[in-house]
Design an enzyme around this catalytic site. Sequence first.
Site, short mmCIF file in Angstrom:
data_model
loop_
_atom_site.label_atom_id
_atom_site.label_comp_id
_atom_site.label_asym_id
_atom_site.label_seq_id
_atom_site.Cartn_x
_atom_site.Cartn_y
_atom_site.Cartn_z
N ALA A 17 5.51 -0.82 -3.28
CA ALA A 17 5.64 0.48 -2.62
C ALA A 17 7.04 1.05 -2.77
O ALA A 17 7.22 2.22 -3.14
CB ALA A 17 5.26 0.35 -1.14
N SER A 46 15.83 -7.25 0.62
CA SER A 46 16.44 -8.57 0.72
C SER A 46 15.69 -9.56 -0.16
O SER A 46 14.47 -9.71 -0.04
CB SER A 46 16.43 -9.06 2.17
OG SER A 46 16.89 -10.40 2.23
N GLU A 56 -3.29 -6.69 -6.88
CA GLU A 56 -3.27 -6.76 -8.33
C GLU A 56 -4.37 -5.94 -9.00
O GLU A 56 -4.39 -5.81 -10.21
CB GLU A 56 -3.39 -8.22 -8.77
CG GLU A 56 -2.23 -9.07 -8.27
CD GLU A 56 -2.41 -10.55 -8.57
OE1 GLU A 56 -3.56 -11.03 -8.49
OE2 GLU A 56 -1.41 -11.21 -8.87
N LYS A 85 -9.73 -2.78 -16.47
CA LYS A 85 -10.71 -2.83 -15.39
C LYS A 85 -11.63 -1.63 -15.47
O LYS A 85 -11.18 -0.48 -15.41
CB LYS A 85 -10.00 -2.86 -14.04
CG LYS A 85 -10.95 -2.81 -12.84
CD LYS A 85 -10.18 -2.71 -11.54
CE LYS A 85 -11.13 -2.50 -10.36
NZ LYS A 85 -10.41 -2.31 -9.09
N LEU A 338 1.94 -0.88 3.15
CA LEU A 338 1.47 -1.60 4.33
C LEU A 338 2.15 -1.14 5.61
O LEU A 338 1.62 -1.34 6.70
CB LEU A 338 1.70 -3.11 4.14
CG LEU A 338 0.97 -3.76 2.96
CD1 LEU A 338 1.32 -5.24 2.88
CD2 LEU A 338 -0.53 -3.56 3.07
N GLU A 347 -11.95 -2.15 -2.26
CA GLU A 347 -12.09 -1.16 -3.34
C GLU A 347 -10.75 -0.87 -4.02
O GLU A 347 -10.57 0.19 -4.62
CB GLU A 347 -12.70 0.12 -2.79
CG GLU A 347 -14.20 0.02 -2.53
CD GLU A 347 -15.05 0.00 -3.79
OE1 GLU A 347 -14.50 0.27 -4.88
OE2 GLU A 347 -16.27 -0.29 -3.70
N ILE A 351 -2.74 0.31 -3.52
CA ILE A 351 -1.73 0.96 -4.37
C ILE A 351 -2.06 2.44 -4.53
O ILE A 351 -1.16 3.29 -4.59
CB ILE A 351 -1.65 0.24 -5.73
CG1 ILE A 351 -1.04 -1.16 -5.52
CG2 ILE A 351 -0.81 1.04 -6.72
CD1 ILE A 351 -0.99 -2.01 -6.78
#
Length: 515
Positions: A17, A46, A56, A85, A338, A347, A351
């Site tokens: 992100a 960090s 992924e 994919k 997140l 699904e 991302i």
Amino acid sequence: MQKTTIRTIVIVGGGTAGWMCAAALCQHFSTPQFRAQPVQIRLIESSELGTVGVGESTIPSIRRFYARLGLTDPQVIAATKATCKLGIEFRNWRTVGSSFIHPFGLFGQQVQDVPFIHCYLKAQQLGDTTPLAAYSLGVNLAQQNKFCLPAPQPQSMLSIFDWALHFDASRFAVLMREYSEARGVERTDAMIDQVLTNANGIEALVLQSGEVVKGDFFVDCTGFKGMLIEEALQSGYENWSQWLFCDRAIAVQSEVSGAPVARTKATAHSAGWQWQIPLQHRHGNGYVYASACISDDEATATMLSHVSGQPLHNPRQFRFTPGRRKQAWVKNCVALGLASGFLEPLESTSIALIETSIDRLLQTFSTPAYDQTDIDRFNEVTKLEYERIRDFIILHYKANQRDDAPLWRQSRAMTLPPELADKMQAYQDHAEVPRLPWEIFGADSWLALYDGLGVKPGAFNARADSLPPQQLLAQLQQMRDYISRTVQAVPEHQEFLRRFCGYQSMPQAVAGASK
């Protein structure tokens, strides 16, 4: 309304992100229109803290994201050890032993201006038992593990399909970091000791070194923690556990086993579902489950018993609450990834939600400034987008026909959010799939789920009754023949990777396995 001017942006948290945001913003603010008002971007992360790093599997929008940065598919595939994919295969969702594929593409084509789904349903009424999947090029390519690039100017609707990537998320973050740092983004490796706030939001960050980092605008990419958006600004969280019962996940990477398949696999178990994501150099595996239905040890054992290839590390566990921040943008801080919310990766939308949020930021910053109207619009669209994806995921559970475990019976009995209930009713009544604002998934995605899970409409468009039966059946046969011929001419997935992306089979791989 007074605008707040931005001269410095501070992104807190790296990972996928943070570095995607940095890459997009530095490109955006490097265009000629901003030379008179340059914007400095700094990212603080960090190296002592890990990232979740299990996202992924993607949807096709990822390719458009990095294309806007000037990166090509072969470049990203090589850098991230990616595979192609074509969709997601769902096993055991309708019933134990069942299987269907949700493709990135269309089903069939209209006949005499009658939408395909109504033609298909009319043919079923006439006794044709051909499955819906036979009319999707994407499904058939995925089933036979073949891959080619879509035609740039398809001559037929039957040729239209899209594709995404399975990639190593940590390698993609590195790629985005390299892109960003090459264009002036300053990276600081440090822990944050304190977040200072004022009436305008975040005033400054105090690092453990003692340095005070000020900024005009802050982006929270600190994951579930939500260090800025929640701990400092108290956005609040909307909990969706009444519809989505899974609240934990276990993930593990494993050695390659067999040739890489061109689809993600999502296999339902008694207390949740397991993902399998093929990369060039390893597989990603995980089990998303409801802790009320299974212990952590049992979940770990279940997952490992369905992993092909030797695990590469000890399984990692995550706890989560499905839902979203009540406000993704508060004062001078916006949350991405997140930190903004979490929906299980059924699904592959995690991302994608980062991408769409970044897109809205870029649209907002046509000048380096914003006001409350911009904040309100961003929050409203984010809310709707999360809810639309939530409803699509709920459908997977609600429409199951399993009766072997409490999770599936409870899911089938749940009361639906009103928008989803209305949408399902429209399909069950008239085979209609209304498109709501800010939906990521189109009508054909809903058709794939309805059909795969056994949701049947009670009627179809009356115009289909006017089609001569033999002519209709003949045209449907022509569609199937066209797809069959097309698939036959397409190379194997791993051959495509080898030919165009420099792929080399791992020693463990066995050609033709895992199809």
